[in-house]
Design a protein around this motif. Sequence first.
Motif, PDB file in Angstrom:
ATOM      1  N   GLY A  74      -1.338  16.798  -3.338  1.00 18.29           N
ATOM      2  CA  GLY A  74      -0.751  16.952  -2.078  1.00 18.29           C
ATOM      3  C   GLY A  74       0.064  15.800  -1.350  1.00 18.29           C
ATOM      4  O   GLY A  74      -0.215  14.638  -1.665  1.00 18.29           O
ATOM      5  N   LEU A  75       0.767  15.958  -0.291  1.00 26.62           N
ATOM      6  CA  LEU A  75       1.497  14.886   0.231  1.00 26.62           C
ATOM      7  C   LEU A  75       0.762  14.337   1.574  1.00 26.62           C
ATOM      8  O   LEU A  75       0.025  14.897   2.134  1.00 26.62           O
ATOM      9  N   ASN A  76       0.773  13.299   1.607  1.00 27.49           N
ATOM     10  CA  ASN A  76      -0.164  12.324   2.700  1.00 27.49           C
ATOM     11  C   ASN A  76       0.551  12.870   3.984  1.00 27.49           C
ATOM     12  O   ASN A  76       1.637  13.172   4.446  1.00 27.49           O
ATOM     13  N   PRO A  77      -0.349  13.087   4.952  1.00 29.00           N
ATOM     14  CA  PRO A  77      -0.174  14.070   6.021  1.00 29.00           C
ATOM     15  C   PRO A  77       0.628  13.263   6.982  1.00 29.00           C
ATOM     16  O   PRO A  77       1.309  13.723   7.775  1.00 29.00           O
ATOM     17  N   VAL A  78       0.800  11.940   6.880  1.00 30.96           N
ATOM     18  CA  VAL A  78       1.841  11.240   7.608  1.00 30.96           C
ATOM     19  C   VAL A  78       3.417  11.415   7.447  1.00 30.96           C
ATOM     20  O   VAL A  78       4.338  11.330   8.066  1.00 30.96           O
ATOM     21  N   MET A  79       3.552  12.143   6.132  1.00 30.46           N
ATOM     22  CA  MET A  79       4.945  12.523   5.623  1.00 30.46           C
ATOM     23  C   MET A  79       4.989  13.878   5.857  1.00 30.46           C
ATOM     24  O   MET A  79       6.028  14.634   5.241  1.00 30.46           O
ATOM     25  N   ALA A 130      -0.706  12.238  -3.448  1.00 30.88           N
ATOM     26  CA  ALA A 130      -2.402  12.129  -4.192  1.00 30.88           C
ATOM     27  C   ALA A 130      -2.976  13.255  -4.502  1.00 30.88           C
ATOM     28  O   ALA A 130      -2.590  14.514  -4.191  1.00 30.88           O
ATOM     29  N   PRO A 131      -3.952  13.138  -5.558  1.00 29.23           N
ATOM     30  CA  PRO A 131      -4.591  14.395  -5.978  1.00 29.23           C
ATOM     31  C   PRO A 131      -5.453  14.983  -4.983  1.00 29.23           C
ATOM     32  O   PRO A 131      -6.115  14.528  -4.363  1.00 29.23           O
ATOM     33  N   LEU A 132      -5.265  16.207  -4.891  1.00 31.86           N
ATOM     34  CA  LEU A 132      -6.108  17.086  -4.005  1.00 31.86           C
ATOM     35  C   LEU A 132      -7.698  17.539  -4.529  1.00 31.86           C
ATOM     36  O   LEU A 132      -8.606  17.756  -4.114  1.00 31.86           O
ATOM     37  N   GLY A 134       0.698  -1.338  -0.053  1.00 25.90           N
ATOM     38  CA  GLY A 134       0.044  -0.025  -0.022  1.00 25.90           C
ATOM     39  C   GLY A 134       0.774   1.325  -0.012  1.00 25.90           C
ATOM     40  O   GLY A 134       0.189   2.437  -0.187  1.00 25.90           O
ATOM     41  N   MET A 135       2.171   1.312   0.253  1.00 22.99           N
ATOM     42  CA  MET A 135       2.939   2.544   0.104  1.00 22.99           C
ATOM     43  C   MET A 135       3.254   2.583  -1.165  1.00 22.99           C
ATOM     44  O   MET A 135       4.533   2.135  -1.606  1.00 22.99           O
ATOM     45  N   ASP A 136       2.762   3.347  -1.920  1.00 22.21           N
ATOM     46  CA  ASP A 136       3.095   3.596  -3.443  1.00 22.21           C
ATOM     47  C   ASP A 136       2.835   5.155  -3.583  1.00 22.21           C
ATOM     48  O   ASP A 136       2.437   5.697  -2.815  1.00 22.21           O
ATOM     49  N   GLY A 137       3.331   5.453  -4.908  1.00 20.79           N
ATOM     50  CA  GLY A 137       3.226   6.790  -5.219  1.00 20.79           C
ATOM     51  C   GLY A 137       2.217   7.341  -4.973  1.00 20.79           C
ATOM     52  O   GLY A 137       1.719   8.680  -4.725  1.00 20.79           O
ATOM     53  N   LEU A 138       0.852   7.005  -5.349  1.00 21.36           N
ATOM     54  CA  LEU A 138      -0.374   7.395  -5.182  1.00 21.36           C
ATOM     55  C   LEU A 138      -0.752   7.375  -3.688  1.00 21.36           C
ATOM     56  O   LEU A 138      -1.808   8.021  -3.241  1.00 21.36           O
ATOM     57  N   SER A 139      -0.106   6.649  -2.668  1.00 27.40           N
ATOM     58  CA  SER A 139      -0.630   6.743  -1.313  1.00 27.40           C
ATOM     59  C   SER A 139       0.504   7.913  -0.813  1.00 27.40           C
ATOM     60  O   SER A 139       0.108   8.435   0.385  1.00 27.40           O
ATOM     61  N   VAL A 140       1.569   8.417  -1.242  1.00 27.15           N
ATOM     62  CA  VAL A 140       2.298   9.370  -0.749  1.00 27.15           C
ATOM     63  C   VAL A 140       2.008  10.638  -1.296  1.00 27.15           C
ATOM     64  O   VAL A 140       1.782  11.716  -0.522  1.00 27.15           O
ATOM     65  N   PRO A 149      -0.653  20.483   0.625  1.00 24.79           N
ATOM     66  CA  PRO A 149      -0.565  20.818  -0.452  1.00 24.79           C
ATOM     67  C   PRO A 149       0.812  21.327  -1.011  1.00 24.79           C
ATOM     68  O   PRO A 149       1.655  21.822  -0.229  1.00 24.79           O
ATOM     69  N   ILE A 150       1.317  20.617  -2.325  1.00 24.96           N
ATOM     70  CA  ILE A 150       2.585  20.770  -2.714  1.00 24.96           C
ATOM     71  C   ILE A 150       2.640  21.034  -3.981  1.00 24.96           C
ATOM     72  O   ILE A 150       3.542  21.327  -4.657  1.00 24.96           O
ATOM     73  N   HIS A 151       1.493  21.224  -4.725  1.00 20.57           N
ATOM     74  CA  HIS A 151       1.308  21.611  -6.044  1.00 20.57           C
ATOM     75  C   HIS A 151      -0.162  21.941  -6.303  1.00 20.57           C
ATOM     76  O   HIS A 151      -1.111  21.758  -5.106  1.00 20.57           O
ATOM     77  N   GLU A 152      -0.780  22.624  -7.039  1.00 22.41           N
ATOM     78  CA  GLU A 152      -1.982  22.953  -7.344  1.00 22.41           C
ATOM     79  C   GLU A 152      -3.084  21.897  -7.341  1.00 22.41           C
ATOM     80  O   GLU A 152      -4.116  21.959  -6.882  1.00 22.41           O
TER      81      GLU A 152
END
Length: 126
Positions: free
Chosen positions: A108-113, A75-77, A67-73, A102-105
Amino acid sequence: MSPHTSSTCTACAPIERKRLSRRAVLKGAGAVTTVAVAAPGWGSAAFASNNANRIGDVVVNIFLRGGMDGLSVIAPLDEDGGASFLAAARPTINVNPATLLPIHENFGLNPVMAPLMGVFNAGRLA
């Protein structure tokens, strides 16, 4: 003697193939590495350099949890990033877009990160 048909011929039956999972491949690679390091002549093999002349730091992470993949780290806002599509495709592991940092329009980055935000803001996170 009956005529040859694929339904009566065991040699013509479809071959059942087993699928390899990512977890099985990583377990096998870990086992091979362990055996190789323990083998005679490999005991002094170095996987990281302690050479004083090296430049920069190197961090290697191997995730064996599912479950720890790019779309878990990251994700779309919103809909422009595909938030509803991701929620429909991954209903049990989707990250709530309202909790993302938010890291881009559109992403966003998963809150655990959250501890990585300082590194990201400094332009040092790839």
